[in-house]
Design a protein around this motif. Structure first.
Motif, PDB file in Angstrom:
ATOM      1  N   GLY A  65      48.186  45.173  47.113  1.00 14.13           N
ATOM      2  CA  GLY A  65      49.518  45.674  47.430  1.00 14.13           C
ATOM      3  C   GLY A  65      49.857  45.713  48.907  1.00 14.13           C
ATOM      4  O   GLY A  65      51.022  45.751  49.269  1.00 14.13           O
ATOM      5  N   LYS A 107      40.605  39.565  52.156  1.00  8.46           N
ATOM      6  CA  LYS A 107      41.551  39.014  51.187  1.00  8.46           C
ATOM      7  C   LYS A 107      41.032  37.715  50.567  1.00  8.46           C
ATOM      8  O   LYS A 107      41.677  37.133  49.712  1.00  8.46           O
ATOM      9  CB  LYS A 107      42.885  38.721  51.893  1.00  8.46           C
TER      10      LYS A 107
ATOM     11  N   THR B  86      51.000  50.635  43.693  1.00 11.68           N
ATOM     12  CA  THR B  86      49.920  51.563  44.019  1.00 11.68           C
ATOM     13  C   THR B  86      50.443  52.991  44.081  1.00 11.68           C
ATOM     14  O   THR B  86      51.548  53.264  44.563  1.00 11.68           O
ATOM     15  CB  THR B  86      49.265  51.228  45.373  1.00 11.68           C
ATOM     16  N   TRP B 102      40.095  51.773  39.509  1.00 18.69           N
ATOM     17  CA  TRP B 102      40.464  51.788  40.929  1.00 18.69           C
ATOM     18  C   TRP B 102      41.552  52.838  41.174  1.00 18.69           C
ATOM     19  O   TRP B 102      42.574  52.866  40.488  1.00 18.69           O
ATOM     20  CB  TRP B 102      40.964  50.421  41.384  1.00 18.69           C
ATOM     21  N   TYR B 106      46.546  54.862  48.766  1.00 20.55           N
ATOM     22  CA  TYR B 106      47.875  54.913  49.399  1.00 20.55           C
ATOM     23  C   TYR B 106      48.971  54.656  48.368  1.00 20.55           C
ATOM     24  O   TYR B 106      48.726  54.083  47.320  1.00 20.55           O
ATOM     25  CB  TYR B 106      47.965  53.894  50.541  1.00 20.55           C
ATOM     26  N   GLY B 205      52.748  47.698  48.694  1.00 21.07           N
ATOM     27  CA  GLY B 205      52.113  48.458  47.623  1.00 21.07           C
ATOM     28  C   GLY B 205      52.370  47.889  46.236  1.00 21.07           C
ATOM     29  O   GLY B 205      51.883  48.420  45.247  1.00 21.07           O
ATOM     30  N   VAL B 207      51.296  45.199  43.958  1.00 23.73           N
ATOM     31  CA  VAL B 207      50.171  44.261  43.923  1.00 23.73           C
ATOM     32  C   VAL B 207      50.725  42.878  43.595  1.00 23.73           C
ATOM     33  O   VAL B 207      51.297  42.657  42.525  1.00 23.73           O
ATOM     34  CB  VAL B 207      49.102  44.692  42.908  1.00 23.73           C
ATOM     35  N   LYS B 327      41.331  38.232  46.286  1.00 21.46           N
ATOM     36  CA  LYS B 327      40.718  39.449  46.826  1.00 21.46           C
ATOM     37  C   LYS B 327      39.940  40.234  45.780  1.00 21.46           C
ATOM     38  O   LYS B 327      39.135  41.094  46.137  1.00 21.46           O
ATOM     39  CB  LYS B 327      41.791  40.331  47.467  1.00 21.46           C
ATOM     40  N   PHE B 328      40.161  39.943  44.511  1.00 25.95           N
ATOM     41  CA  PHE B 328      39.443  40.691  43.474  1.00 25.95           C
ATOM     42  C   PHE B 328      38.074  40.055  43.282  1.00 25.95           C
ATOM     43  O   PHE B 328      37.889  39.158  42.475  1.00 25.95           O
ATOM     44  CB  PHE B 328      40.269  40.720  42.175  1.00 25.95           C
ATOM     45  N   ASP B 329      37.126  40.516  44.101  1.00 31.09           N
ATOM     46  CA  ASP B 329      35.841  39.822  44.188  1.00 31.09           C
ATOM     47  C   ASP B 329      34.653  40.769  44.062  1.00 31.09           C
ATOM     48  O   ASP B 329      33.526  40.382  44.348  1.00 31.09           O
ATOM     49  CB  ASP B 329      35.762  39.067  45.525  1.00 31.09           C
ATOM     50  N   MET B 331      33.639  43.100  45.848  1.00 30.51           N
ATOM     51  CA  MET B 331      32.964  43.503  47.076  1.00 30.51           C
ATOM     52  C   MET B 331      33.380  44.898  47.541  1.00 30.51           C
ATOM     53  O   MET B 331      32.568  45.636  48.074  1.00 30.51           O
ATOM     54  CB  MET B 331      33.251  42.495  48.204  1.00 30.51           C
ATOM     55  N   ARG B 332      34.620  45.253  47.364  1.00 29.78           N
ATOM     56  CA  ARG B 332      35.104  46.500  47.966  1.00 29.78           C
ATOM     57  C   ARG B 332      35.647  47.523  46.970  1.00 29.78           C
ATOM     58  O   ARG B 332      35.649  48.706  47.260  1.00 29.78           O
ATOM     59  CB  ARG B 332      36.187  46.188  49.006  1.00 29.78           C
ATOM     60  N   TYR B 333      36.133  47.079  45.820  1.00 28.04           N
ATOM     61  CA  TYR B 333      36.734  48.021  44.866  1.00 28.04           C
ATOM     62  C   TYR B 333      36.782  47.345  43.508  1.00 28.04           C
ATOM     63  O   TYR B 333      36.594  46.136  43.390  1.00 28.04           O
ATOM     64  CB  TYR B 333      38.146  48.425  45.298  1.00 28.04           C
TER      65      TYR B 333
END
Lengths: 514, 516
Positions: A65, A107, B86, B102, B106, B205, B207, B327-329, B331-333
């Motif tokens: 987002g 990203k 979000t 998830w 924010y 925000g 997605v 980005k949906f990989d 690694m972070r969330y």
């Protein structure tokens, strides 16, 4: 597929043989971190050395987002860099996405510029030793483009012996660096440098560093990674007009390494080609310690980053008036400025070259502004402190900052000499004290009791004593052999424990004996 | 006033009741939460209900009102939000397994503006995974059912928001529209939905599915409510570079005036007739007659490039989506799947295993399409050509708007189809958006307003109005004029004719989730 033995024991050809048979072609890609207060696409701070992952937000973490917004100061810096490199500035350009997967890229695409760079078609003149071997001459490096992009996060591979990903048990990523504004400056193929290719490469990177520093757009600290150089190199047989296959050596992060890496790759390519082999187009890693490169991953033109215009950003269209206004803010080009300073300071070509190579121009300039003579500034900054800085692997300005030694110290030291309080050898001792952190020159000379004896009675007594003790030498001087005076001066100075002005001693002895 | 009376009121009426002190936000919010408890087992409009948060926000509004604070006009009227925006502290899944669990740190700008306007957020609504679909059948959490017929789709991707509003589980809701995901669900559920001008509402925000096409907007039961909500969420946002700096057009005023006298309305030849269900076409023609009756002048326009809109859309959207969804990989969330039998898996192997397990078939299909379309050697033929056609479509819109003030068409070619009907035929599914896609390609605003029920199946049909960029007010003028005429003809809102959801039998367990 290369084997591991080939990786570590690449054959190299003697440099003279390489340049006798081949022409090198270089392409230098320099990444510069801008020292803007905030990141390229968000408001996060950019301070170097902060706790990992404390300077991050949804945007630079690439959270779902989040959207980028271009940092206007970064655009301004990019335009100023472009102008200083004699580039054309695009009246309309876009960002693009460079798509590839890597954990340090939040990203999994890098927001960069592709076929529409903000600046293009420029040049930078650099000074290199003349082909004749005497003096220097200007070599023009053509600039292909300078474009804006964002830095990636920084991966640390833990658990392995080498700090590389192979053998590591796990990796940590610090996203503080993710989104720091970068300018990538790419040269056109550099032809015709011949055997001076390593020096040209070094001089170009050094020239770029000076220019960026003068523009005040970056810290340009190669050791901190705020300026990083990739070296593309290929060889072609002398007289050929088609470039050979290139290798790309990544992250060559000091001026000296740039020079060495070019030289090494020339020798390695030379050995492969001489042996009838062909160069593999690949990424190579530079090893500062051993001075060699080793194979990274193979890279080919088939690498597909699927670039396309970044739809989350609007085009950058700097108005002409703004560009022209920015042109008026450009500093004097470093090369011209150096010429002017050399003339102002009265340095010889050789002196100026040494000062430039040692990175002392700014320090000397500050010292002269603070009140020292150019000669004294050069003398003190390029002496003992330069020797020590070199031994520490640091440049003088950085080392001086670490020691807390400033231009004011040099000014003070010089005034102690000119006022007659110190002679040269005493001044050197005082300077050592200053470097040792004992205080200002005045404090050091007070503490160490270093002061020329001003009392003429004491001096005269010492001279009389030495003449009386050396009647033979005194006779020679009386007979006109004035050069013998040196032996007596030395003894007087010894008696005075060095705290006398040698020229005054000389005059006194001669006056007494002739 | 009973809670079943309250939930059938429009948002504008509820705002008035709140202002007059006749009802509290807490009562309103509780009434809607009760309705959710009563019917959402059957509808499945919500993926996540935030009773606690909504009641706390309601209590806050009530307290401030009691303290005599001056509050925004709609403060206290609850709302539902599509699960693609979000929400700080509230799950945001985008209808995907890969984002299961998830909790964003924010708020989207739209969500922040809802909160600033004092609107309690009831929960997050269901959607096709990452907004890819026209039926909500591609939600990883099972489909939403159409309140008019539980065996039929509620449209998509924003079927959850439309069904929530259509089944009185929320007075209004936020949707997002990339190729029709607000308008088509509105059409097939008998509700109102607006896709604002691209850049008119912040995307911060939201997605991203396709950044150059996505736009958030209102899902409501009346045209005035849509305008009121549009005004709350719209306007410039410095966090979104593509956000328009100009002030929002006077949408509420246009909805209140409902004046089309002297307005030239253009029927787009390519978006009517062949391929459109008879009852859909019939209700469209009747609506046109109503507008003429109200003083509008009808012209016919032709936009030949619209024939290529679907093909263009299915190159641009997957291209952008393939990059946006990278980005949906793991690694972070979000979800992390360890590849089987690989204890020392590399980051790349974990990424691949997670994306394989976390994305549904439609998402994978579009990522593959987009990756292909952007590949070197194919870029010019696919992505490059699509951008050129996109420009042609925009040019033809511009030409059409020299002859007409607004353009009109049926919103969707058919009424709601049955679950599974088009699941195995992606092209048939994509064709549902034939009339809505051109506006997204050109960045123009559009609205869908109920035009009645198709005689052959008794299901809702939608009437679409399109306007030039930043002339969103015209949508509301035309929409409100039509709405007023039809309401006079029907004597009651269309939704009053919908079956009582609580009386319908529980549908057979056929959700994706159950099927697993």
């Amino acid at each position: 597929m290369s084997t591991s033995t080939q990786r570590t024991t690449d054959a190299v050809l003697d440099y003279d043989d390489v340049v006798a048979a081949y022409d090198p072609v270089m392409g230098l890609e320099v990444h510069v971190e801008l020292h803007t207060n905030t990141k390229m696409f968000c408001g996060c701070p950019t301070a170097f050395g902060a706790e990992p992952n404390t300077q991050v937000c949804p945007v630079c973490l690439g959270l779902p987002g989040a959207l980028p917004v271009v940092n206007a100061v970064a655009v301004e810096s990019a335009i100023r860099i472009g102008l200083a490199l004699n580039c054309e500035i695009a009246s309309w350009c876009r960002f693009a996405r460079k798509n590839y997967f890597y954990p340090d890229m939040p990203k999994n695409f890098q927001t960069s510029q592709y076929d529409e760079p903000i600046a293009f078609n420029g040049w930078l003149d650099v000074e290199v030793p003349a082909e004749s071997g005497e003096g220097t001459e200007v070599f023009r490096v053509e600039i292909e483009r300078a474009h804006m992009e964002e830095d990636t996060g920084k991966s640390t591979h833990v658990g392995g012996a080498t700090g590389r990903i192979h053998g590591a048990t796990h990796s940590l990523v610090d996203y503080n660096r993710a989104g720091i504004p970068l300018i990538e400056i790419v040269t056109k193929p550099i032809l015709g440098a011949g055997e001076r290719a390593p020096e040209v490469a070094r001089a170009y990177v050094a020239g770029l560093r000076d220019l960026l520093k003068a523009l005040d757009v970056s810290d340009v600290r190669m050791e901190q990674g705020s300026m990083r150089c990739d070296v593309n190199l290929s060889l072609m047989p002398k007289g050929a007009d088609r470039f050979g296959t290139r290798s790309e050596t990544k992250n060559v992060n000091s001026l000296r390494s740039v020079e060495r890496a070019v030289r090494y790759e020339m020798c390695r390519h030379g050995a492969v080609l001489q042996g009838g082999g062909s160069i593999v187009q690949e990424t190579r890693h530079w090893h500062e310690d051993t001075g060699v490169t080793t194979s990274g991953r193979e890279k080919s033109d088939a690498d597909d980053y699927r670039y396309f215009p970044e739809p989350d950003l609007v085009p950058v269209a700097p108005p002409r008036e703004w560009v022209e206004q920015l042109r008026t803010t450009l500093p004097e080009p470093p090369a011209e400025r150096r010429k002017r300073l050399q003339s102002d300071w009265g340095f010889s070509d050789l002196e100026m070259r040494d000062v430039v190579n040692a990175g002392l121009v700014e320090l000397i300039q500050e010292t002269v502004v603070a009140g020292a003579s150019p000669a004294a500034a050069r003398k003190w900054w390029s002496g003992e402190i330069a020797r020590r800085a070199n031994a520490e692997g640091q440049d003088v300005p950085t080392y001086a900052a670490v020691l807390g030694v400033t231009p004011r110290h040099v000014v003070e030291l010089e005034s102690l000499v000119t006022s007659g309080r110190l002679n040269d050898s005493m001044a050197r001792q005082v300077w050592e004290g200053v470097l040792a952190g004992e205080g200002t020159p005045t404090e050091v000379s007070d503490a160490r009791g270093l002061e020329l004896v001003q009392d003429s009675g004491a001096l005269e007594a010492a001279v009389d004593e030495v003449i009386a003790a050396n009647p033979d030498i005194a006779d020679k001087i009386r007979d006109g052999k004035v050069q013998a005076v040196g032996a007596l001066i030395g003894q007087v100075m010894k008696t005075m424990k060095g705290q006398a002005d040698a020229s005054a001693v000389r005059e006194l002895i001669i006056a007494k004996l002739t | 006033m009973t809670s079943s009376d309250l939930i059938r009121r429009t948002a504008a009426e509820l705002a008035d009741l709140l202002t007059a002190g006749e009802v509290s936000s807490r009562e309103l919010t509780e009434a809607h939460l009760e309705r959710v408890s009563a019917v959402d087992e059957r509808i499945h409009a919500y993926l996540h209900v935030d009773a606690e948060g909504a009641l706390a926000a309601a209590a806050d509004v009530d307290r401030r009102r009691a303290a005599g604070e001056s509050l925004p006009a709609a403060a206290g009227v609850p709302i539902a939000v599509k699960d693609v925006l979000t929400t700080k502290g509230l799950p945001t899944t985008c209808g995907s397994r890969i984002l299961e669990g998830w909790i964003p740190p924010y708020d989207a700008t739209v969500v922040r503006r809802l909160k600033e306007a004092g609107l309690p957020i009831l929960g997050k609504t269901n959607m096709d995974e990452f907004a890819m679909g026209s039926s909500t059948e591609h939600s990883a959490y099972g489909p939403t059912r159409n309140p008019w017929d539980l065996e039929r789709i509620p449209g998509g991707s924003g079927g959850g928001s439309a069904a929530a509003v259509g089944s009185f589980q929320a007075p209004w809701a936020i949707g997002t529209d990339t190729g029709g995901s607000i308008r088509q669900p509105a059409a097939v559920t008998g509700t109102v939905g607006t896709k604002p001008t691209y850049g008119g509402v912040s995307r911060y925000g939201l997605v991203a599915l396709a950044s150059s096409l996505d736009q958030a907007g209102p899902c409501t039961r009346t045209v005035l409510d849509a305008a009121l909500l549009h005004e709350i969420i719209g306007g410039h946002d410095p966090m979104d570079s593509t956000s328009i700096a100009d002030p929002l057009p006077p949408v509420v005023e246009a909805a209140r005036r409902a004046d089309v006298s002297g307005m030239r309305i253009g029927i787009v030849r390519e978006l009517t007739g062949e391929g459109f269900q008879a009852g859909v076409q019939q209700r469209f023609d009747e609506a046109v007659a109503h507008l003429v009756d109200a003083g509008a002048e009808v012209v016919e326009v032709s936009c030949p490039s619209f024939t290529y809109a679907l093909a263009t859309y299915y190159l641009i959207l997957p291209s952008e989506a393939s990059s946006n969804l990278a980005k949906f990989d793991a690694m972070r969330y979000g979800m992390r799947v360890w590849p089987e039998g690989a204890p020392d898996a590399s980051a790349e192997q974990v990424m691949a295993a997670t994306r394989d397990a976390g994305f549904g078939d439609e998402v994978k299909r579009r990522i593959i399409l987009g990756t292909y379309a952007l590949s070197s050697g194919y870029y010019d033929a696919y992505y490059g050509s699509a951008q050129k056609v996109r420009r042609l479509i925009a040019n033809e819109f511009a030409a059409a708007f020299t002859r007409a003030d607004v353009l009109i068409s049926p919103t969707a070619p058919t009424t709601a189809f049955r679950f599974g009907d088009k699941l195995d035929d992606p092209m048939a599914m994509y064709l549902n958006d034939i009339a809505t896609i051109p506006a997204n390609l050109a960045g123009l605003p559009g609205i869908s307003v109920p035009s009645g029920l198709a005689p052959e199946d008794g299901l809702p049909t939608g009437f679409q109005v399109l306007a030039p960029a930043m002339a969103d007010d015209r949508l509301y003028a035309v929409g409100a004029a039509l709405e007023a005429r039809l309401l006079a003809e029907w004597a009651a809102p269309l939704l009053d004719g919908a079956p009582d959801v609580t009386s319908l039998p529980m549908p057979a367990a056929a959700t994706k989730e159950d099927a697993r």
